[in-house]
Enzyme design. Structure first.
Site, PDB file in Angstrom:
ATOM      1  CD  GLU A 140      29.069  -0.057   1.214  1.00 55.67           C
ATOM      2  OE1 GLU A 140      29.025  -0.146   2.443  1.00 55.67           O
ATOM      3  OE2 GLU A 140      29.711   0.833   0.625  1.00 55.67           O
ATOM      4  CG  ASN A 146      26.460   1.735  -5.107  1.00 58.00           C
ATOM      5  OD1 ASN A 146      26.991   1.787  -6.222  1.00 58.00           O
ATOM      6  ND2 ASN A 146      26.910   2.424  -4.070  1.00 58.00           N
ATOM      7  CG  HIS A 188      35.680   3.182  -3.130  1.00 64.21           C
ATOM      8  ND1 HIS A 188      35.791   4.555  -3.218  1.00 64.21           N
ATOM      9  CD2 HIS A 188      34.402   2.942  -2.773  1.00 64.21           C
ATOM     10  CE1 HIS A 188      34.631   5.108  -2.913  1.00 64.21           C
ATOM     11  NE2 HIS A 188      33.765   4.154  -2.648  1.00 64.21           N
ATOM     12  CD  GLU A 221      30.207   4.846  -3.336  1.00 65.59           C
ATOM     13  OE1 GLU A 221      31.152   4.693  -2.539  1.00 65.59           O
ATOM     14  OE2 GLU A 221      29.033   4.548  -3.065  1.00 65.59           O
ATOM     15  CG  ASP A 254      38.130   6.615  -4.304  1.00 66.93           C
ATOM     16  OD1 ASP A 254      38.147   5.366  -4.390  1.00 66.93           O
ATOM     17  OD2 ASP A 254      37.686   7.204  -3.311  1.00 66.93           O
TER      18      ASP A 254
END
Ligand code: G3I
Length: 302
Positions: A127, A169, A206, A235, A237
């Site tokens: 990030e 990432n 996400h 990750e 979702d």
């Protein structure tokens, strides 16, 4: 095949989940996790605050709990994460300049030495780009040590564990048209041109109403892969867990030969960091949601 992990393995991919050490005594949770997934990411336990709570004192108690569970259950492990502006212990938050730069290198060396040869992919840097239209790096104490902090982290990581794939990432980098995506692309292209050791890019994925899934995600994955790196969905979702969107994301990975696999960010909706979004593949009672079936069917269609 009747599990996500076995279905993904048909094309040589893994299907993973985030695991929280605090839930490993919940048998509903561990039964699903052991059965369905072939890769594990520690949700918080390998982060900087957990692994080096005081400067120079490493603590792998919780991280090893997750790693041991994964190994005992035959799963590979994604390491998450070594250099990040967030979840820094207080001692690191207070550092700057060359002291912080050296602390970052020491942290990478200490954690990677502990897990040398035992981690398939490391999220070396997490990030580092700003949200919004700027395309700039995110301001942080690490960024203020100099723009080269990311490549320094990757070079240290390569030396510490040459067997691990080294990933960058980030989130909100799935939509090809977004400035943040383009900024990350320019960095990876530059790293490849200059020989900075980077092996993979993790797309957190996400998805929610502010950053919804867009079908150009496949273009993004293809364009990064064309730079000569592997890609992974790290990750995943999806707010509301639309079965169609879950199938689309799965098919995007399957369409890209260098997409190594998919990790969902938790097992049941009640395990999610955003439980109010019901974003995962299993209900709180452990039953399979429609999105589970659509992902399994997509994996089996290959
Ligand atoms: O363990 C403490 C507990 O002792 C304390 O009482 C409680 C009070 O707040 O906090 C607990 O720690 C929390 C930890 O999760 C474990 O549950 C932290 O406050 C909380 O901030 C932390 O949230 C994690 C978040 O990262 C922190 O940045 C989420 O679980 C985790 O899912 C989330 O994961 C991140 C990825 O690492 C990077 N990408 C985004 C993703 C979602 O935010």
């Amino acid at each position: 095949e009747s599990t996500l992990g076995r279905a993904a393995a048909q094309s040589g991919r893994y299907f993973g989940t985030a695991i929280a050490s605090g839930r490993l005594n919940d048998s509903t949770y561990t039964t699903i996790a052991a059965r369905e997934f072939t890769s594990v990411t520690a949700e918080n336990e390998m982060k900087i605050d957990a692994t080096q709570p005081q400067q120079g004192r490493f603590d792998f108690t919780a991280a090893d709990r997750v790693h041991n569970w994964a190994v005992q259950n035959g799963k590979q492990v994604r390491g998450h994460t070594l250099a990040w502006h967030s979840q820094q212990p207080a001692w690191m938050q207070s550092l700057s300049g060359s002291a912080l730069r050296q602390a970052m290198i020491n942290h990478i060396n200490g954690v990677m030495a502990h897990y040398k040869g035992k981690i398939a992919q490391w999220d070396v840097v997490n990030e580092a780009f700003a949200d919004g239209p700027s395309g700039a790096r995110r301001d942080s104490n690490l960024q203020r040590t100099g723009n080269d902090w990311i490549e320094v982290a990757f070079r240290a990581a390569r030396a510490a564990d040459p067997a691990a794939k080294l990933c960058y990432n980030d989130y909100n980098v799935e939509n090809w048209t977004w400035a943040k995506t383009q900024a990350m692309y320019a960095m990876v292209r530059d790293f490849k041109q200059r020989g900075v050791p980077i092996d993979c890019v993790g797309f957190q994925a996400h998805f929610n109403s502010d950053s919804p899934y867009n079908s150009n995600f496949r273009t993004t994955l293809q364009n990064f892969a064309a730079l000569g790196v592997d890609v992974a969905i790290t990750e995943l979702d999806i707010q509301g867990a639309s079965a169609t969107t879950y199938a689309n994301v799965t098919n995007d990975c399957l369409a890209v030969p260098r997409c190594l696999g998919i990790t969902v960010w938790g097992v049941r909706d009640t395990d999610s960091w955003r439980p109010q979004h019901s974003p995962l593949l299993f209900n709180g009672d452990g039953s399979k949601k429609p999105a589970y079936t659509s992902v399994l069917n997509a994996l089996n269609a290959v």
